[in-house]
Scaffold this motif. Sequence first.
Motif, short mmCIF file in Angstrom:
data_model
loop_
_atom_site.label_atom_id
_atom_site.label_comp_id
_atom_site.label_asym_id
_atom_site.label_seq_id
_atom_site.Cartn_x
_atom_site.Cartn_y
_atom_site.Cartn_z
N VAL A 1 0.23 0.55 15.70
CA VAL A 1 -0.88 0.15 14.81
C VAL A 1 -0.34 -0.30 13.47
CG1 VAL A 1 -2.84 1.03 13.50
CG2 VAL A 1 -2.64 1.56 15.92
N LEU A 2 0.59 0.46 12.88
CA LEU A 2 1.17 0.07 11.60
C LEU A 2 2.00 -1.22 11.72
CD1 LEU A 2 2.25 3.50 10.07
CD2 LEU A 2 0.34 2.04 9.39
N ALA A 3 2.67 -1.38 12.85
CA ALA A 3 3.48 -2.59 13.05
C ALA A 3 2.61 -3.84 13.13
CB ALA A 3 4.34 -2.46 14.30
N LEU A 4 1.41 -3.72 13.69
CA LEU A 4 0.50 -4.86 13.81
C LEU A 4 -0.33 -5.07 12.56
CD1 LEU A 4 -0.78 -4.32 17.47
CD2 LEU A 4 0.94 -5.96 16.68
N GLY A 5 -0.26 -4.10 11.63
CA GLY A 5 -1.06 -4.20 10.41
C GLY A 5 -0.84 -5.48 9.62
N PRO A 6 0.41 -5.93 9.41
CA PRO A 6 0.62 -7.16 8.62
C PRO A 6 -0.02 -8.40 9.21
CG PRO A 6 2.64 -5.88 8.75
CD PRO A 6 1.67 -5.24 9.70
N ARG B 1 6.48 -12.45 -1.56
CA ARG B 1 7.24 -13.46 -0.83
C ARG B 1 6.54 -13.68 0.51
NH1 ARG B 1 12.85 -14.86 -0.82
NH2 ARG B 1 13.21 -13.15 -2.30
N PRO B 2 6.41 -14.90 0.95
CA PRO B 2 5.78 -15.15 2.26
C PRO B 2 6.57 -14.47 3.38
CG PRO B 2 5.99 -17.18 1.01
CD PRO B 2 6.79 -16.15 0.27
N LEU B 3 5.83 -14.08 4.42
CA LEU B 3 6.46 -13.40 5.54
C LEU B 3 7.35 -14.37 6.31
CD1 LEU B 3 3.49 -11.24 6.90
CD2 LEU B 3 5.22 -10.65 5.20
N ASP B 4 8.53 -13.89 6.70
CA ASP B 4 9.47 -14.68 7.47
C ASP B 4 10.10 -13.80 8.54
OD1 ASP B 4 11.15 -13.05 6.02
OD2 ASP B 4 11.77 -14.63 4.62
N ALA B 5 11.18 -14.27 9.16
CA ALA B 5 11.83 -13.50 10.22
C ALA B 5 12.36 -12.17 9.70
CB ALA B 5 12.95 -14.32 10.85
N VAL C 1 11.73 -7.95 10.66
CA VAL C 1 12.73 -6.89 10.76
C VAL C 1 12.33 -5.70 9.89
CG1 VAL C 1 15.14 -6.27 10.34
CG2 VAL C 1 14.57 -8.50 11.32
N ALA C 2 11.86 -5.97 8.67
CA ALA C 2 11.45 -4.90 7.77
C ALA C 2 10.29 -4.11 8.35
CB ALA C 2 11.08 -5.48 6.40
N VAL C 3 9.32 -4.84 8.92
CA VAL C 3 8.16 -4.16 9.52
C VAL C 3 8.59 -3.30 10.71
CG1 VAL C 3 6.01 -4.52 10.79
CG2 VAL C 3 6.49 -5.86 8.73
N ALA C 4 9.46 -3.86 11.56
CA ALA C 4 9.93 -3.10 12.73
C ALA C 4 10.69 -1.85 12.31
CB ALA C 4 10.81 -4.00 13.60
N LEU C 5 11.54 -1.98 11.29
CA LEU C 5 12.30 -0.81 10.83
C LEU C 5 11.39 0.28 10.26
CD1 LEU C 5 15.44 -2.38 9.07
CD2 LEU C 5 15.41 -0.92 11.10
N GLN C 6 10.31 -0.13 9.62
CA GLN C 6 9.42 0.85 9.01
C GLN C 6 8.50 1.52 10.03
OE1 GLN C 6 7.96 -0.35 4.78
NE2 GLN C 6 8.34 -2.27 5.88
N CYS C 7 8.09 0.79 11.04
CA CYS C 7 7.03 1.29 11.93
C CYS C 7 7.53 1.86 13.25
CB CYS C 7 6.01 0.18 12.20
SG CYS C 7 5.22 -0.44 10.71
N LEU D 1 12.54 -4.87 -1.87
CA LEU D 1 13.52 -5.74 -2.52
C LEU D 1 13.26 -7.22 -2.23
CD1 LEU D 1 16.76 -3.63 -1.89
CD2 LEU D 1 15.63 -4.02 -4.10
N ARG D 2 12.76 -7.52 -1.03
CA ARG D 2 12.46 -8.91 -0.68
C ARG D 2 11.08 -9.33 -1.15
NH1 ARG D 2 15.83 -12.73 0.87
NH2 ARG D 2 14.31 -13.53 2.38
N GLY D 3 10.23 -8.35 -1.53
CA GLY D 3 8.90 -8.68 -2.05
C GLY D 3 7.88 -8.98 -0.98
N TYR D 4 8.03 -8.44 0.24
CA TYR D 4 7.03 -8.66 1.28
C TYR D 4 5.77 -7.84 1.02
CZ TYR D 4 10.99 -10.73 3.76
OH TYR D 4 12.07 -11.50 4.10
N HIS D 5 5.97 -6.61 0.61
CA HIS D 5 4.86 -5.71 0.25
C HIS D 5 3.81 -5.60 1.36
CE1 HIS D 5 5.97 -7.13 -4.07
NE2 HIS D 5 6.71 -6.07 -3.73
#
Length: 383
Positions: free
Chosen positions: A25-30, A48-52, A56-62, A88-92
Amino acid sequence: MDLRRLRDLWQRQSVTLRDLPLALVLALGPLIPSWQSQGTRLGDMPDRPLDALAAVAVALQCLPLAVRRRWPAVCLALVSAGFALDQLRGYHTVAGSALAVALVSAGAHLDRYRRTTATLATAAYVAMAVGLHRDGSVDRVSDYVTFYVLLALAWGVGAWLRQSRIAEAEHRRQVADSTRTAERTRIARELHDVVTHHVTAMVVQAEAARYVTADPERLDRTLTAVTDTGRSAISDLRRLLDVLNPDHGADPRTPTVGELHGLVELTRQAGQPVEYVKEGSPPETTGVAEVAAYRVVQEALTNALKHAHGSRTTVRVRHGEKEITVEVSTDGSGPHARIVGGSGRGLAGLRERVAILGGEFSADAQTGGGFVVQARIPAGSPS
């Protein structure tokens, strides 16, 4: 399939499978438009706009949340790395909330190296704050400290849950120990009640047989009494062992005051002159009060055989509406020969049994010899 069966089926699954839905659920949140602006923002860095690399950041967190209970330290390390990359990358992204879940889980389920993990996590946070500052963050030190306190509170919540779980496990262990102790005490008391009276009667009868060898008829009656007593003891022991065996399925058999006639007759066969007086009528159903009254008479007659063999003994049982009164006394007229020694365990067990029911129990020597056992047992409690 009803909800209860579904819940039971779900509880039987591994913790990894049960923790996976939250991670997904958290991984699909963005990907949800309304959630894209709800992410954690530390350092006030520009978005920063979402990119590849954001994926990776989302997968590592969720995704590591699936193992947050099985490997809490690994989960926290991966989620922290993903969170640092996210900030650090500003995806937030909204996936940043996974850090709080990982901290709670680590505080609750991490058993070893807790201080080391907390120290390394703090060092990683300081390094991330320094990195954000170098990248142009305008947040003050107090802002970073405030956020750190929030993270520490998440760890503290997990630690509190862990202590609560440990305390509950300790409470259950103590209850189990108390239950086992109470069960051992109950078994010991039942064995004492079943064995002592019969064995004492057999010893007394066998002792008496030594003095009637010249009278074959009396010797035959005495040996027959010994045999009958032994058979009764074996029968009672078998019933008790059947009850203690969980695979046997036997129903527990409890004696009642209605069986006191047989108990008195068995004592008479052992050579003890016993007078039995009953007042009132016992209830049709057996209750704990009736069982206790029977045990009081049984133990008192056993002690009479042991310590006052041959003395006139009187058993009085009165059935009232609210209580049963028992009195067993000897007049001290016998030879006072102690046939069998005693440990006092029987009287102590009776005192405890009667006290649990809210009654009164006493065992005292009488003036001029003999003794008297008295008990007042509240009636009406079903077994």
